[in-house]
Design an enzyme around this catalytic site. Structure first.
Site, PDB file in Angstrom:
ATOM      1  N   TYR A 113      29.061  50.682  44.388  1.00  0.00           N
ATOM      2  CA  TYR A 113      30.050  51.227  45.324  1.00  0.00           C
ATOM      3  C   TYR A 113      30.577  52.585  44.852  1.00  0.00           C
ATOM      4  O   TYR A 113      30.800  53.497  45.647  1.00  0.00           O
ATOM      5  CB  TYR A 113      31.215  50.249  45.530  1.00  0.00           C
ATOM      6  CG  TYR A 113      30.843  49.089  46.423  1.00  0.00           C
ATOM      7  CD1 TYR A 113      30.841  49.234  47.808  1.00  0.00           C
ATOM      8  CD2 TYR A 113      30.464  47.863  45.899  1.00  0.00           C
ATOM      9  CE1 TYR A 113      30.480  48.181  48.637  1.00  0.00           C
ATOM     10  CE2 TYR A 113      30.102  46.804  46.718  1.00  0.00           C
ATOM     11  CZ  TYR A 113      30.107  46.968  48.086  1.00  0.00           C
ATOM     12  OH  TYR A 113      29.749  45.942  48.908  1.00  0.00           O
ATOM     13  N   ASP A 132      40.740  42.553  46.303  1.00  0.00           N
ATOM     14  CA  ASP A 132      39.387  43.026  46.584  1.00  0.00           C
ATOM     15  C   ASP A 132      38.725  43.408  45.275  1.00  0.00           C
ATOM     16  O   ASP A 132      39.418  43.733  44.302  1.00  0.00           O
ATOM     17  CB  ASP A 132      39.421  44.238  47.519  1.00  0.00           C
ATOM     18  CG  ASP A 132      38.066  44.440  48.183  1.00  0.00           C
ATOM     19  OD1 ASP A 132      37.805  43.802  49.213  1.00  0.00           O
ATOM     20  OD2 ASP A 132      37.256  45.213  47.637  1.00  0.00           O
ATOM     21  N   ARG A 162      36.156  34.372  51.346  1.00  0.00           N
ATOM     22  CA  ARG A 162      36.887  34.959  52.482  1.00  0.00           C
ATOM     23  C   ARG A 162      37.621  33.899  53.315  1.00  0.00           C
ATOM     24  O   ARG A 162      37.702  34.023  54.543  1.00  0.00           O
ATOM     25  CB  ARG A 162      35.962  35.750  53.395  1.00  0.00           C
ATOM     26  CG  ARG A 162      35.455  37.032  52.822  1.00  0.00           C
ATOM     27  CD  ARG A 162      36.547  38.104  52.843  1.00  0.00           C
ATOM     28  NE  ARG A 162      36.047  39.290  52.175  1.00  0.00           N
ATOM     29  CZ  ARG A 162      35.435  40.299  52.799  1.00  0.00           C
ATOM     30  NH1 ARG A 162      35.288  40.274  54.089  1.00  0.00           N
ATOM     31  NH2 ARG A 162      34.993  41.310  52.114  1.00  0.00           N
ATOM     32  N   ARG A 177      48.476  41.768  59.144  1.00  0.00           N
ATOM     33  CA  ARG A 177      47.821  43.038  58.875  1.00  0.00           C
ATOM     34  C   ARG A 177      48.273  44.107  59.856  1.00  0.00           C
ATOM     35  O   ARG A 177      48.473  45.257  59.503  1.00  0.00           O
ATOM     36  CB  ARG A 177      46.310  42.876  58.929  1.00  0.00           C
ATOM     37  CG  ARG A 177      45.627  43.996  58.179  1.00  0.00           C
ATOM     38  CD  ARG A 177      44.147  43.995  58.360  1.00  0.00           C
ATOM     39  NE  ARG A 177      43.785  44.859  59.452  1.00  0.00           N
ATOM     40  CZ  ARG A 177      42.582  45.344  59.634  1.00  0.00           C
ATOM     41  NH1 ARG A 177      41.621  45.026  58.803  1.00  0.00           N
ATOM     42  NH2 ARG A 177      42.319  46.118  60.654  1.00  0.00           N
ATOM     43  N   ARG A 192      40.201  37.920  58.393  1.00  0.00           N
ATOM     44  CA  ARG A 192      40.380  38.307  59.796  1.00  0.00           C
ATOM     45  C   ARG A 192      40.129  37.214  60.829  1.00  0.00           C
ATOM     46  O   ARG A 192      40.546  37.351  61.972  1.00  0.00           O
ATOM     47  CB  ARG A 192      39.494  39.503  60.112  1.00  0.00           C
ATOM     48  CG  ARG A 192      40.018  40.781  59.533  1.00  0.00           C
ATOM     49  CD  ARG A 192      38.987  41.868  59.637  1.00  0.00           C
ATOM     50  NE  ARG A 192      37.780  41.455  58.956  1.00  0.00           N
ATOM     51  CZ  ARG A 192      36.825  42.281  58.546  1.00  0.00           C
ATOM     52  NH1 ARG A 192      36.930  43.573  58.779  1.00  0.00           N
ATOM     53  NH2 ARG A 192      35.763  41.833  57.929  1.00  0.00           N
TER      54      ARG A 192
HETATM   55  O1  CP3 Z   1      39.513  35.142  50.576  1.00  0.00           O
HETATM   56  C1  CP3 Z   1      38.848  35.712  49.666  1.00  0.00           C
HETATM   57  O2  CP3 Z   1      37.636  35.528  49.497  1.00  0.00           O
HETATM   58  C2  CP3 Z   1      39.584  36.568  48.683  1.00  0.00           C
HETATM   59  C3  CP3 Z   1      39.694  37.962  48.986  1.00  0.00           C
HETATM   60  C4  CP3 Z   1      38.472  38.862  48.894  1.00  0.00           C
HETATM   61  C5  CP3 Z   1      38.281  39.961  49.758  1.00  0.00           C
HETATM   62  N1  CP3 Z   1      37.188  40.656  49.342  1.00  0.00           N
HETATM   63  C6  CP3 Z   1      39.173  40.294  50.871  1.00  0.00           C
HETATM   64  C7  CP3 Z   1      38.735  41.276  51.870  1.00  0.00           C
HETATM   65  C8  CP3 Z   1      37.408  38.865  47.986  1.00  0.00           C
HETATM   66  C9  CP3 Z   1      37.075  37.880  46.888  1.00  0.00           C
HETATM   67  C10 CP3 Z   1      36.612  40.010  48.273  1.00  0.00           C
HETATM   68  C11 CP3 Z   1      35.418  40.383  47.494  1.00  0.00           C
HETATM   69  C12 CP3 Z   1      34.630  41.555  47.884  1.00  0.00           C
HETATM   70  N2  CP3 Z   1      35.073  42.720  48.419  1.00  0.00           N
HETATM   71  C13 CP3 Z   1      33.231  41.674  47.675  1.00  0.00           C
HETATM   72  C14 CP3 Z   1      32.339  40.655  47.029  1.00  0.00           C
HETATM   73  C15 CP3 Z   1      31.984  39.573  47.996  1.00  0.00           C
HETATM   74  C16 CP3 Z   1      31.024  40.014  49.031  1.00  0.00           C
HETATM   75  O3  CP3 Z   1      31.485  40.198  50.192  1.00  0.00           O
HETATM   76  O4  CP3 Z   1      29.856  40.148  48.732  1.00  0.00           O
HETATM   77  C17 CP3 Z   1      32.835  42.938  48.155  1.00  0.00           C
HETATM   78  C18 CP3 Z   1      31.433  43.498  48.167  1.00  0.00           C
HETATM   79  C19 CP3 Z   1      34.023  43.594  48.611  1.00  0.00           C
HETATM   80  C20 CP3 Z   1      34.134  44.962  49.165  1.00  0.00           C
HETATM   81  C21 CP3 Z   1      34.632  44.928  50.538  1.00  0.00           C
HETATM   82  N3  CP3 Z   1      35.940  44.700  50.906  1.00  0.00           N
HETATM   83  C22 CP3 Z   1      33.872  45.117  51.711  1.00  0.00           C
HETATM   84  C23 CP3 Z   1      32.370  45.377  51.753  1.00  0.00           C
HETATM   85  C24 CP3 Z   1      34.769  45.022  52.773  1.00  0.00           C
HETATM   86  C25 CP3 Z   1      34.474  45.308  54.224  1.00  0.00           C
HETATM   87  C26 CP3 Z   1      33.681  44.235  54.827  1.00  0.00           C
HETATM   88  C27 CP3 Z   1      34.484  43.593  55.885  1.00  0.00           C
HETATM   89  O5  CP3 Z   1      34.442  42.367  55.951  1.00  0.00           O
HETATM   90  O6  CP3 Z   1      35.107  44.329  56.645  1.00  0.00           O
HETATM   91  C28 CP3 Z   1      36.037  44.707  52.249  1.00  0.00           C
HETATM   92  C29 CP3 Z   1      37.269  44.452  53.041  1.00  0.00           C
HETATM   93  C30 CP3 Z   1      37.910  43.115  52.848  1.00  0.00           C
HETATM   94  N4  CP3 Z   1      38.044  42.441  51.678  1.00  0.00           N
HETATM   95  C31 CP3 Z   1      38.547  42.350  53.884  1.00  0.00           C
HETATM   96  C32 CP3 Z   1      39.075  41.211  53.260  1.00  0.00           C
HETATM   97  C33 CP3 Z   1      39.895  40.131  53.895  1.00  0.00           C
HETATM   98  C34 CP3 Z   1      38.670  42.749  55.328  1.00  0.00           C
HETATM   99  C35 CP3 Z   1      39.876  43.557  55.403  1.00  0.00           C
HETATM  100  C36 CP3 Z   1      40.395  43.748  56.796  1.00  0.00           C
HETATM  101  O7  CP3 Z   1      39.752  44.466  57.581  1.00  0.00           O
HETATM  102  O8  CP3 Z   1      41.488  43.203  57.077  1.00  0.00           O
END
Ligand code: CP3
Length: 359
Positions: A154, A77, A27, A40, A31
């Protein structure tokens, strides 16, 4: 394509000597960066950022413009795959991801479409290609996917879960249909990752975020078996180089021996297990990645520096060789951290790791 100017991450994963410890952060784009929040806001939502190759590329590069990172990660994602299957992915503020159409029955599984990743996920592959081009050989590009098990949780739960009720119900009531779903996901993930590699990904990370919620007996059957199958079917890069695979999981200390024999090049650890113990257990077989508590970034500058130095010391004292280690957090960068703290963390890794003069 151009040769890499900074190949420290690749070298560390392949256990070739390095001068300093490479660092990237899960990540790293997201954000906590004001420029991400601004983009965003302009775009509307997260998925629209992922689905526009120029925006996805811009976001992936944002942290590299600020910090001295040793890799970029594709901005996307893990849930793009079930989204492409028509499960109706949406994000509710504060609630994480949700699916309009969860998968709960044999009929649901049988109705899932055959995906053609080159068509149905073309936007991801275009983002990979564009990001790789824009990086212009400065640092390697990491591609990724969720593991079949983690994606299945999921899809079955319809979002995040505390107890994984429906997934576990399926596991114990109708294991054969869960296996059918996992095999279906496995074949798609192989296509998806090979397409990312073909379009320029140089390292792959597999997120088995929820592998650790399985029992010790169930883990190899319902998660690792399928991950191994994926790894055995990945191709070499467009330059015919081997593509290292990092297997990341949470709460998985009890599974390390099995994970180390999966075929992964590196194992990503969360922050709950001491890295020196992990090294003694599996460090001869694989590289290690991790594993500072992300919440350290809420600490003072002094605390951050101390914690980074301690972790480097713990790894290199255990290993005795200056390679095989990739610095990362034990999970993603939290949304409320100050980017200046992230900079301090990264710079401290680089500065301090130089002092471990071991070969
Ligand atoms: O920078 C990076 O790491 C690359 C981009 C990336 C994202 N998600 C962007 C993202 C990667 C590699 C992921 C992987 C991901 N997504 C996982 C595996 C890693 C982990 O967290 O265990 C999982 C389970 C997801 C599913 C997911 N996507 C969740 C549970 C969420 C919500 C949690 C949160 O932080 O709000 C997301 C949203 C998400 N994926 C965001 C980002 C930048 C936040 C989006 C936003 O609100 O702008």
């Amino acid at each position: 394509m151009k040769a890499l100017k900074n190949d420290v991450l690749l070298r560390a994963l392949l256990k070739k000597p390095v001068d300093y410890t490479p660092v990237w952060l899960m990540r790293q784009a997201g954000r906590y960066l004001p420029e991400y929040r601004a983009l965003r806001k302009k775009t509307g939502d997260f998925l629209s950022l992922c689905k526009d190759k120029s925006l996805a590329c811009e976001v992936a590069l944002q942290p590299l413009k600020r910090f001295n990172l040793d890799a970029a990660i594709l901005f996307s994602d893990i849930l793009t795959i079930p989204d492409a299957m028509g499960l109706g992915l949406f994000f509710e503020t504060g609630e994480g991801p949700r699916f309009k159409h969860p998968i709960r029955t044999a009929a649901d599984i049988n109705a899932l479409p055959m995906l053609n990743v080159n068509q149905d996920l073309s936007y991801v592959l275009e983002a990979v290609r564009l990001t790789r081009n824009e990086l212009n050989g400065s640092v390697p590009l990491i591609g990724f996917s969720g593991s079949p098990w983690t994606l299945a949780t999921y899809m079955i739960e319809g979002g995040s879960s505390r107890d994984f009720r429906y997934t576990k119900e399926m596991l114990y009531q109708q294991p054969e249909i869960l296996h059918q779903l996992l095999q279906y996901l496995t074949d798609i993930i192989v296509d998806y990752l090979n397409a990312q590699i073909k379009n320029g990904a140089q390292i792959i990370q597999i997120f088995d975020t929820w592998g650790g919620i399985l029992s010790f007996e169930s883990y190899p059957l319902f998660s690792l078996q399928y991950i191994k199958n994926i790894m055995s079917r990945l191709m070499t890069s467009s330059e015919s180089l081997p593509v290292p695979v990092i297997l990341f999981s949470r709460q998985s200390a009890q599974l390390l021996d099995m994970m180390a024999l999966s075929g992964a090049t590196g194992i990503g650890l969360d922050w709950t297990f001491p890295i020196q113990k992990a090294y003694h257990q599996i460090g001869k077989h694989v590289a290690l990645q991790g594993n500072i508590d992300p919440a350290v970034l809420y600490g003072s500058n002094q605390v951050i520096q101390q914690e980074v130095t301690k972790l480097l010391h713990n790894y290199y004292t255990a290993s005795g060789i200056k390679t095989g280690y990739v610095f990362n957090l034990g999970h993603g960068v939290p949304q409320y951290v100050n980017p200046d703290k992230v900079r301090l963390l990264i710079d401290t890794v680089h500065e301090q790791s130089v002092h471990f003069n071991i070969r």
